[in-house]
Each structure stands twice: as C-alpha cells, then as structure tokens.
Design an enzyme around this catalytic site. Structure first.
Site, short mmCIF file in Angstrom:
data_model
loop_
_atom_site.label_atom_id
_atom_site.label_comp_id
_atom_site.label_asym_id
_atom_site.label_seq_id
_atom_site.Cartn_x
_atom_site.Cartn_y
_atom_site.Cartn_z
N ALA A 60 0.90 -0.87 0.41
CA ALA A 60 0.31 0.22 -0.20
C ALA A 60 1.20 0.60 -0.12
O ALA A 60 0.47 2.46 -0.06
CB ALA A 60 -1.41 0.08 1.13
N ARG A 100 1.55 1.14 -12.25
CA ARG A 100 2.40 0.00 -12.40
C ARG A 100 0.61 -0.53 -12.06
O ARG A 100 -0.52 0.17 -11.93
CB ARG A 100 2.32 -1.17 -10.84
CG ARG A 100 4.01 -0.46 -10.29
CD ARG A 100 3.96 -1.37 -8.72
NE ARG A 100 4.51 -2.96 -9.32
CZ ARG A 100 4.39 -3.42 -8.30
NH1 ARG A 100 4.65 -3.19 -6.98
NH2 ARG A 100 4.14 -5.46 -8.61
N GLN A 200 9.96 -9.79 0.70
CA GLN A 200 8.76 -9.11 1.45
C GLN A 200 8.84 -9.57 2.61
O GLN A 200 9.08 -8.66 3.21
CB GLN A 200 7.94 -7.97 -0.07
CG GLN A 200 8.33 -7.09 -0.34
CD GLN A 200 8.07 -7.86 -1.97
OE1 GLN A 200 8.25 -9.15 -1.72
NE2 GLN A 200 7.45 -7.29 -2.75
N ASP A 241 -4.01 -7.18 -4.12
CA ASP A 241 -3.83 -6.14 -4.78
C ASP A 241 -4.69 -5.62 -5.52
O ASP A 241 -5.19 -4.70 -6.35
CB ASP A 241 -2.22 -5.98 -5.25
CG ASP A 241 -1.12 -6.38 -4.82
OD1 ASP A 241 -0.58 -5.33 -4.72
OD2 ASP A 241 -0.86 -7.33 -4.39
N ASN A 251 -2.80 -11.21 -5.91
CA ASN A 251 -1.34 -10.94 -4.76
C ASN A 251 -0.68 -10.94 -5.00
O ASN A 251 -0.26 -12.07 -6.13
CB ASN A 251 -1.95 -11.47 -3.04
CG ASN A 251 -1.25 -10.78 -1.94
OD1 ASN A 251 -1.32 -9.92 -2.02
ND2 ASN A 251 -0.88 -12.03 -1.76
N LYS A 252 0.43 -10.88 -4.49
CA LYS A 252 1.85 -11.54 -4.68
C LYS A 252 1.28 -12.66 -5.19
O LYS A 252 1.46 -14.14 -4.49
CB LYS A 252 2.79 -11.14 -3.60
CG LYS A 252 4.16 -11.54 -3.67
CD LYS A 252 5.03 -10.25 -4.23
CE LYS A 252 6.02 -10.80 -4.67
NZ LYS A 252 6.80 -9.71 -5.47
#
Length: 350
Positions: A60, A100, A200, A241, A251-252
């Site tokens: 975020a 992005r 991350q 996301d 998501n990732k």
C-alpha cells in the site's frame, strides 16, 4: 488532524512510507530495508512514478506515494497559470496512477481526487500544494481507519495463542491486526513466508510483527507444506492487490500455491481488503510482468550462470474456491457472494 498511525511499527508511520516537504518527496527504500534505512528523494513527480515502478515502495506504500507525488507536481507548476497547472496535474495523475498496471485503478482514485482538490483550492485562491497534502493525509487516515475495522474482524478469526501464516507484506492490515489482537487480549505466533524474489515477507512483514512483540518465524516459500503439517498453522491470511467482484483475487506471486496447500491441509485462507467496484471478474485483473533480471540476481549478486533465463509475473490470481472468506469493513464474505458488498453504500476508501 488526528492521525491513525499511532502505535504502528516504523514501516507504517506516514513519514516512513512517503512524504512531501518543500519541493521534495522522500520515499523509504523498502528494497534495502532493514539492511539500510535509506530514503529515495524525488524532485520531480516522474521520479516518484519511477520509484513506484521500481518497487522502492510497494504493497500500500504507493497509495501514499502517488498522493505526495501529486503535491510535488503542484509544486513544479506553482508559478504557472491556473489552466496550465490543472493540465499538468491531470497528466501527473495519469503518469503516477499507471506506474504499476495491476493497481492503476486504485492509484487513480487517489490522484484524480488530488486534481479535484487542487482545482478547488485554485478557484478559492488557496494553495493547491497544501490542499493535496492535506487530502493525502486524510486518505491515509481513511484507509487506516477502515483497515482497522478489517483488522478487528481478522483478529476475531485467529484463535488465541494460535499461529498464522502470511504472504508478502500486507501493509496496513499487518499493523491493524496487531492493534486489534492487543485490544482483544489475544496473542498469536506469526509465520512469514519469505516471498521470493524480493523477500518482502522476510524483510518487511516479519520485522513489523517482531517489533510489536509477536513470536515471529520466517520460512522460505518452499517450506509452507512442512509448516502447515508440523507447525500447527491455524490461519493463512494475505491482503490483495485486486479483489474482483466474482471472488477472484490477485496477490503477490506465490499466493496461489499457498492457497492450494491451505486447502489440502484444511487451513482456512482469509483475504483482507476492499473489493474493487470496477473489476467484475478475473478477466479484469491485469498481471504485471516485471523485469526477469530481478529473478536472476538479488542486490546485484547473480543467482545463475549467464545462459539462464527467467520470468517474473508479479501477481497470482487465486480462484474463489480456495478462499474461505474475504474480510472487509462490512463483514466477512463468502467469495462467491462478494458482489453483495456493493448492495449497500460503500464509503470512500482511497
């Protein structure tokens, strides 16, 4: 103005995400944190957009950075006429929001509002820079407040003294679920998947949990089945996301395979966040493909011989049948019924 980042770990305090001050935007470089606490300084809004593209900040973090970038854009044209300022800000809004692709719709809600508040300020003879900064802080407070409701609901789903598994860095939800757990006199262990290739989970998420006093363990991405089988994982949770109205979430990269394992081991998977009104189905989710060189090396050290190739899809799309519930500010939704979120009025989030 009361700020909602009190009692938050270092990474979630507003100035340590992105901040505008006197013609500059400072962004914490999450690519090197916690090895270094280093800020990237931008003097042009395009540099802010590039920093977002380069993942200087992620999760975020760009929601804050795009707002502060809009303040910088206003500073860049502060001596121009009103019409020229508005035109410049509209271009900045587009450039920043499209830094992005997967989350362009969310960034755009912030940057377009910045254009509106700047136009109103100019019409009233006020400073558009100050108006944009104030609007960005209000947006931060709104998101933190809304995500606190989500964090409260997620904490209720975690057994006392249980164990959760996370993927990537969920930003605000990490801080709010910890605040909620403390308020509920609840404790839990946190297992953080490392999250290749940028780590991350290891570098960002684990530090937040540990700094707030939670028992925290990092595992590599290929240890998830072992942990679910032998470490008594009670809940798998991630932010998203993108949350499409048909229950698909993005998501990732790596989230999909963890969700499959969670299903196999009977571990509930709870997604947190606010559904995207403009994304009706999986087909509306754009998967960002990043530079494969970021897979072939890390911090400048090659992982492979020169002849090896790589791919780097930044996100997974997880189908609804693998999701136990989507935790929102309005309640916990079965993913197949997520469209009902919009049956009642939704407050502004971004």
């Amino acid at each position: 103005m009361v700020r909602m980042d009190n009692d938050m770990p270092f990474l979630l305090q507003y100035e340590n995400v992105a901040w505008y001050d006197e013609g500059k935007v400072r962004i914490l470089d999450r690519r090197v944190y916690p090895t270094e606490v280093r800020f990237v300084e931008c003097t042009d809004y395009r540099e802010v957009a590039q920093a977002i593209t380069d993942m200087v900040t992620q999760s975020a973090g760009p929601y804050t950075a795009v707002g502060m970038g809009m303040a910088l854009a206003a500073w860049q044209v502060r001596d121009k006429g009103e019409a020229e300022q508005i035109a410049f800000l509209k271009q900045a809004s587009y450039d920043l929001s499209h830094a992005r692709p997967t989350t362009a719709n969310r960034y755009g809600q912030i940057t377009n509002r910045c254009v509106d508040v700047a136009a109103q300020a100019l019409a009233e003879g006020k400073d558009p820079i100050a108006a944009i900064v104030e609007n960005t802080v209000e947006s931060l407070n709104r998101r933190y407040s809304t995500m606190q409701i989500v964090g409260d609901r997620l904490a209720e789903l975690i057994p006392n003294n249980g164990t959760i598994l996370t993927q990537c860095f969920g930003e605000t939800i990490i801080g709010t679920v910890m605040r909620a757990a403390r308020k509920q006199n609840k404790d839990f262990r946190a297992f953080c998947a490392e999250t290749r290739p940028y780590l991350q989970g290891a570098r960002l998420t684990s530090g937040c949990f540990a700094q707030m006093g939670f028992d925290t363990t990092v595992i590599t991405d290929n240890m998830v089945a072992y942990a679910m089988e032998r470490e008594h994982i009670d809940v798998f949770t991630s932010a998203a996301d993108s949350i499409a109205r048909d229950g698909h979430i993005a998501n990732k990269i790596g989230t999909f395979q963890i969700a499959i394992l969670a299903k196999y081991f009977g571990v509930p998977y709870y997604v947190t966040g606010i559904p995207d009104r403009d994304k009706k189905s999986r087909g509306d989710i754009v998967i960002e493909m990043r530079d494969p060189g970021q897979v072939l090396s890390y911090r400048g050290i090659p992982n492979t011989v020169p002849e090896v190739k790589a791919i780097y899809p930044s996100f997974d799309v997880v189908p609804p049948h693998l999701i136990s519930g989507v935790v929102t500010d309005k309640g916990v939704y079965v993913p197949y019924l997520l469209d009902q979120y919009f049956d009642t009025e939704a407050k502004a989030f971004y």
